[in-house]
Scaffold this motif. Sequence first.
Motif, PDB file in Angstrom:
ATOM      1  N   UNK A   1      -7.296 -10.538   9.690  1.00 29.48           N
ATOM      2  CA  UNK A   1      -6.298 -10.998   9.023  1.00 29.48           C
ATOM      3  C   UNK A   1      -6.041 -10.534   7.553  1.00 29.48           C
ATOM      4  N   UNK A   2      -7.075  -9.968   6.930  1.00 28.77           N
ATOM      5  CA  UNK A   2      -6.929  -9.326   5.690  1.00 28.77           C
ATOM      6  C   UNK A   2      -6.252  -7.995   5.932  1.00 28.77           C
ATOM      7  N   UNK A   3      -6.539  -7.469   6.939  1.00 24.56           N
ATOM      8  CA  UNK A   3      -5.736  -6.088   7.387  1.00 24.56           C
ATOM      9  C   UNK A   3      -4.360  -6.143   7.644  1.00 24.56           C
ATOM     10  N   UNK A   4      -3.998  -7.098   8.222  1.00 24.37           N
ATOM     11  CA  UNK A   4      -2.516  -7.481   8.633  1.00 24.37           C
ATOM     12  C   UNK A   4      -1.688  -7.994   7.235  1.00 24.37           C
ATOM     13  N   UNK A   5      -2.512  -8.392   6.507  1.00 24.98           N
ATOM     14  CA  UNK A   5      -1.676  -8.890   5.238  1.00 24.98           C
ATOM     15  C   UNK A   5      -1.635  -7.638   4.199  1.00 24.98           C
ATOM     16  N   UNK A   6      -2.565  -6.788   4.319  1.00 21.90           N
ATOM     17  CA  UNK A   6      -2.645  -5.574   3.537  1.00 21.90           C
ATOM     18  C   UNK A   6      -1.562  -4.788   3.944  1.00 21.90           C
ATOM     19  N   UNK A   7      -1.251  -4.373   5.435  1.00 19.81           N
ATOM     20  CA  UNK A   7      -0.086  -3.753   6.077  1.00 19.81           C
ATOM     21  C   UNK A   7       0.936  -4.290   5.859  1.00 19.81           C
ATOM     22  N   UNK A   8       1.297  -5.652   5.649  1.00 19.49           N
ATOM     23  CA  UNK A   8       2.512  -6.094   5.293  1.00 19.49           C
ATOM     24  C   UNK A   8       3.215  -6.325   4.060  1.00 19.49           C
ATOM     25  N   UNK A   9       1.953  -6.233   3.074  1.00 20.27           N
ATOM     26  CA  UNK A   9       2.102  -6.010   1.714  1.00 20.27           C
ATOM     27  C   UNK A   9       2.728  -4.636   1.341  1.00 20.27           C
ATOM     28  N   UNK A  11       4.217  -2.342   3.623  1.00 18.42           N
ATOM     29  CA  UNK A  11       5.549  -2.266   4.141  1.00 18.42           C
ATOM     30  C   UNK A  11       6.397  -2.802   3.098  1.00 18.42           C
ATOM     31  N   UNK A  12       6.134  -4.092   2.648  1.00 20.19           N
ATOM     32  CA  UNK A  12       7.145  -4.726   1.429  1.00 20.19           C
ATOM     33  C   UNK A  12       7.221  -3.805   0.410  1.00 20.19           C
ATOM     34  N   UNK A  13       6.169  -3.290  -0.064  1.00 21.58           N
ATOM     35  CA  UNK A  13       6.398  -2.560  -1.257  1.00 21.58           C
ATOM     36  C   UNK A  13       7.219  -0.936  -1.240  1.00 21.58           C
ATOM     37  N   UNK A  14       6.939  -0.539   0.249  1.00 18.26           N
ATOM     38  CA  UNK A  14       7.676   0.612   0.621  1.00 18.26           C
ATOM     39  C   UNK A  14       9.105   0.401   0.580  1.00 18.26           C
ATOM     40  N   UNK A  15       9.536  -0.881   1.309  1.00 17.48           N
ATOM     41  CA  UNK A  15      10.950  -1.236   1.339  1.00 17.48           C
ATOM     42  C   UNK A  15      11.528  -1.394  -0.206  1.00 17.48           C
ATOM     43  N   UNK A  16      11.064  -1.965  -0.965  1.00 17.71           N
ATOM     44  CA  UNK A  16      11.415  -1.922  -2.180  1.00 17.71           C
ATOM     45  C   UNK A  16      11.511  -0.768  -2.788  1.00 17.71           C
ATOM     46  N   UNK A  17      10.511   0.316  -2.976  1.00 22.72           N
ATOM     47  CA  UNK A  17      10.602   1.425  -3.369  1.00 22.72           C
ATOM     48  C   UNK A  17      11.882   2.142  -2.659  1.00 22.72           C
ATOM     49  N   UNK A  18      11.990   1.941  -1.345  1.00 26.07           N
ATOM     50  CA  UNK A  18      13.279   2.810  -0.651  1.00 26.07           C
ATOM     51  C   UNK A  18      14.311   2.207  -1.134  1.00 26.07           C
ATOM     52  N   UNK A  19      14.498   0.938  -1.359  1.00 29.95           N
ATOM     53  CA  UNK A  19      15.680   0.311  -1.935  1.00 29.95           C
ATOM     54  C   UNK A  19      16.312   0.803  -3.373  1.00 29.95           C
ATOM     55  N   UNK A  20      15.175   0.831  -4.032  1.00 32.43           N
ATOM     56  CA  UNK A  20      15.386   1.235  -5.482  1.00 32.43           C
ATOM     57  C   UNK A  20      15.768   2.665  -5.582  1.00 32.43           C
ATOM     58  N   UNK A  21      15.156   3.579  -4.527  1.00 38.24           N
ATOM     59  CA  UNK A  21      15.466   5.090  -4.649  1.00 38.24           C
ATOM     60  C   UNK A  21      16.965   5.074  -4.239  1.00 38.24           C
ATOM     61  N   UNK A  22      17.414   4.454  -2.947  1.00 32.25           N
ATOM     62  CA  UNK A  22      18.773   4.487  -2.773  1.00 32.25           C
ATOM     63  C   UNK A  22      19.787   4.088  -3.753  1.00 32.25           C
ATOM     64  N   UNK A  23      19.434   3.052  -4.380  1.00 31.96           N
ATOM     65  CA  UNK A  23      20.361   2.505  -5.432  1.00 31.96           C
ATOM     66  C   UNK A  23      20.447   3.605  -6.604  1.00 31.96           C
ATOM     67  N   UNK A  24      19.375   4.361  -6.997  1.00 30.92           N
ATOM     68  CA  UNK A  24      19.388   5.191  -8.008  1.00 30.92           C
ATOM     69  C   UNK A  24      20.226   6.503  -7.667  1.00 30.92           C
ATOM     70  N   UNK A  25      20.076   6.839  -6.276  1.00 32.98           N
ATOM     71  CA  UNK A  25      20.722   8.031  -5.917  1.00 32.98           C
ATOM     72  C   UNK A  25      22.359   7.600  -5.693  1.00 32.98           C
TER      73      UNK A  25
END
Length: 444
Positions: A1-9, A11-25
């Motif tokens: 369960x802890x592993x799934x939560x870590x993976x989800x977290x 992925x969420x962090x990666x999506x936020x970073x991708x969105x920030x990078x796209x906005x900056x570009x």
Amino acid sequence: MDVNAAVAAAAAIAGVCTGVIAMLAFRWSEREQKRPTRTSLHTDAVLPPGVDTVLSVLRSSAVVLDEADSVVKASSAAYALGLVRGGKLAVEPMLQMARDTRRDGEIRQVELDLPRRGTGRGEALAVSARVAPLGSRLVLLLVEDLTEARRIEAVRRDFVANVSHELKTPVGALSLLSEAVMDASEDPEAVERFAGRMQIEATRLTNLVQELIDLSRVQNDDPLEDAEPVRVDELVAEAIDRSRHQASHKQITLAASIGGAAGPSPSPSTEDEDEGGRREAGTAELQIWGNRGQLAAALGNLVENAVNYSPSRTRVGIAARRVTAPGGDMIEVAVTDQGIGISDKDKERIFERFYRVDPARSRATGGTGLGLAIVKHVAASHGGEVTVWSSEGQGSTFTLRLPEAAAHRDRGPGHGGGTGAGADTAPTDETTTYEPIPAPEVLP
């Protein structure tokens, strides 16, 4: 369960970073698009608003210089005149005017004669240059081409001077002859002789005034408003009648060929016979669209000149034919003589007003020097042209090319008058040819 939560977290962090990078570009891309380029910094940013549009519609050649004397903006006309070369103003006097205006802010204007580009004849280009400040750093140069205006003014001055001289000559002669008549009142023979000379000068003056009137009517080359179909054979008949007396006096044969090959006339009373005993074939087939009076005057001038400049016992030919042209069929009327001919130097000027190839002969024959100028303007106003071929000692051929009457152009064969050659079948361009009249020395 802890592993799934870590993976989800993660992925969420990666999506936020991708969105920030796209906005900056995206923001960076917009900033780059709005950033001024080197070209825009050099032109659009420094020109006041609306100046570029105004310069593009001006008739004058326009050049805008910056504080470093570099060309910020130049019209296509400025390049065509050779004012701008390699991004710099190529005319030193104009460049110096621009510097002086930038220094003190005063508007300056000057007329200059510039060498014409692309010619080796040393012709000058007359221009008027005006320099004015444009904002705090720029200078505007406007250049007007005065070459044509100066040429027209020179023609006007020459025309006034020539008219004055031509009018003064017969008027002065009439004055002297009238005094001679008064002094010789007791001598009837002298009075008769002087009266004859007065008639000659009066006729010369009348002809000059009439030709000036005719020239004033046609010199604008305006399209005709009262045009009508005019038969070529009638124009030729009038021209021959006008010069018949002078031709008879010099034993010059007037030969006409209209619309086809000329053949012997069946009888002296035939209506289409000319003075040379040759028959005009197919005469009713050719008609010109134009003003009858002007056309008769133009062709009459050509025939009269041919007779006046031909030696005795020679021949003057008048030939007419239909030729195919892109804008519609044209009628060519050629007048050929066996006269003194015209040099290449004179051929460039013979259509100028008052210009004479042989002034002494022209005055002896009563010529005014306006005949060919009238012919040129009549041809232009009728949508045609006049050309000349000549060889010194061999003679000359003047050719009028004028539009054929459209209403008559579609008529089929068999409409021509007369019973001679060419009356039954209309001649075609492929079979109609005109040989040049031989030189005087080979005539019998």
